[in-house]
Design a protein around this motif. Structure first.
Motif, short mmCIF file in Angstrom:
data_model
loop_
_atom_site.label_atom_id
_atom_site.label_comp_id
_atom_site.label_asym_id
_atom_site.label_seq_id
_atom_site.Cartn_x
_atom_site.Cartn_y
_atom_site.Cartn_z
N PRO A 1 20.92 39.66 7.74
CA PRO A 1 21.84 40.05 6.66
C PRO A 1 23.29 40.00 7.15
O PRO A 1 23.57 40.07 8.34
N GLY A 2 24.22 39.91 6.23
CA GLY A 2 25.62 39.77 6.56
C GLY A 2 26.22 40.99 7.25
O GLY A 2 27.24 40.89 7.91
N ASP A 3 25.60 42.18 7.12
CA ASP A 3 26.16 43.38 7.72
C ASP A 3 25.78 43.55 9.20
O ASP A 3 26.21 44.50 9.84
N ILE A 4 25.02 42.64 9.76
CA ILE A 4 24.63 42.70 11.17
C ILE A 4 25.78 42.14 12.01
O ILE A 4 26.21 41.00 11.80
N PRO A 5 26.31 42.94 12.97
CA PRO A 5 27.41 42.44 13.80
C PRO A 5 26.95 41.26 14.66
O PRO A 5 25.79 41.15 15.03
N GLU A 6 27.90 40.39 14.98
CA GLU A 6 27.61 39.19 15.77
C GLU A 6 27.00 39.55 17.12
O GLU A 6 26.15 38.84 17.65
N ALA A 7 27.42 40.67 17.70
CA ALA A 7 26.92 41.09 19.01
C ALA A 7 25.44 41.46 18.97
O ALA A 7 24.75 41.39 19.99
N ASN A 8 24.91 41.85 17.80
CA ASN A 8 23.50 42.25 17.69
C ASN A 8 22.56 41.07 17.45
O ASN A 8 21.35 41.24 17.46
N ILE A 9 23.09 39.89 17.18
CA ILE A 9 22.25 38.71 16.97
C ILE A 9 21.92 38.13 18.34
O ILE A 9 22.79 37.69 19.07
N ILE A 10 20.63 38.14 18.66
CA ILE A 10 20.18 37.75 20.00
C ILE A 10 19.84 36.27 20.07
O ILE A 10 20.19 35.58 21.02
N ARG A 11 19.16 35.76 19.06
CA ARG A 11 18.71 34.37 19.11
C ARG A 11 18.86 33.73 17.74
O ARG A 11 18.64 34.36 16.72
N ARG A 12 19.24 32.43 17.74
CA ARG A 12 19.38 31.62 16.53
C ARG A 12 18.71 30.27 16.76
O ARG A 12 18.50 29.88 17.89
N PRO A 13 18.45 29.51 15.69
CA PRO A 13 17.94 28.15 15.88
C PRO A 13 19.01 27.27 16.50
O PRO A 13 20.20 27.55 16.42
N ARG A 14 18.59 26.19 17.08
CA ARG A 14 19.54 25.24 17.66
C ARG A 14 20.47 24.73 16.59
O ARG A 14 20.05 24.44 15.48
N GLY A 15 21.72 24.58 16.94
CA GLY A 15 22.71 24.07 16.00
C GLY A 15 23.33 25.15 15.14
O GLY A 15 24.24 24.88 14.37
N MET A 16 22.86 26.39 15.24
CA MET A 16 23.40 27.49 14.44
C MET A 16 24.15 28.50 15.30
O MET A 16 24.38 29.62 14.89
N GLU A 17 24.52 28.12 16.52
CA GLU A 17 25.24 29.03 17.40
C GLU A 17 26.63 29.25 16.84
O GLU A 17 27.23 28.37 16.24
#
Length: 173
Positions: free
Chosen positions: A44-60
């Protein structure tokens, strides 16, 4: 011997399936309560960037501010607010899905139109063949309401020729 081997193979398959489910989660983040979340959809949009641990390739996320960014939405209009904030990943995903849906609808409409044109062309060709047969003078027949064959008289043949000609003029220009 066979049952032990079959059980071993079955066990390996089950382990492989269970391990593969974690691979389906492309996003990994910590929510507001500190719980680990796994999903195939963006957080969700309210999650801070620092709390996002992993994303799919190309979405960094973009790490440097010096690299030029490509705007994902149209330039702000006179009535828009600020407008300098880039679109979030979820917004870009929604725009992408919207474009995909629109393109699929366009392709479907085009395919339907081509199918209708092909049907109309086939119907016109069939009517031209029928008119040629009627004008050839060969003996023609029809089936009446009871299913019996009835030979067409000259008056019926002329009326049928006129009907087919009118239909060709209307639908097969």
């Amino acid at each position: 011997m066979k049952t032990t081997r079959a059980k071993t193979v079955r066990g390996l398959l089950v382990c492989g399936l269970l391990c593969s489910f974690s691979v389906l989660a492309q996003y990994q983040w910590r929510d507001a309560n500190g719980n680990m979340q796994f999903s195939d959809r963006p957080p969700p949009g309210d999650i801070p960037e620092a709390n996002i641990i992993r994303r799919p390739r190309g979405m960094e996320p973009v790490r440097s501010l010096s690299t030029p960014s490509i705007p994902s939405s149209p330039a702000p209009q006179a009535g828009d607010k600020g407008g300098s904030k880039p679109a979030s990943l979820a917004e870009r995903e929604m725009e992408f899905r919207k474009r995909q849906t629109e393109n699929a609808e366009k392709a479907k409409k085009q395919a339907d139109k081509e199918a209708q044109d092909a049907q109309r062309k086939a119907a016109c060709e069939q009517q031209r063949n029928q008119l040629a047969a009627l004008e050839s003078g060969q003996r023609m027949s029809r089936f009446d309401a009871s299913g019996e064959r009835v030979v067409m008289e000259d008056g019926d043949r002329n009326a049928e020729q006129e009907r087919v000609r009118r239909s060709l003029e209307q639908h097969c220009k």
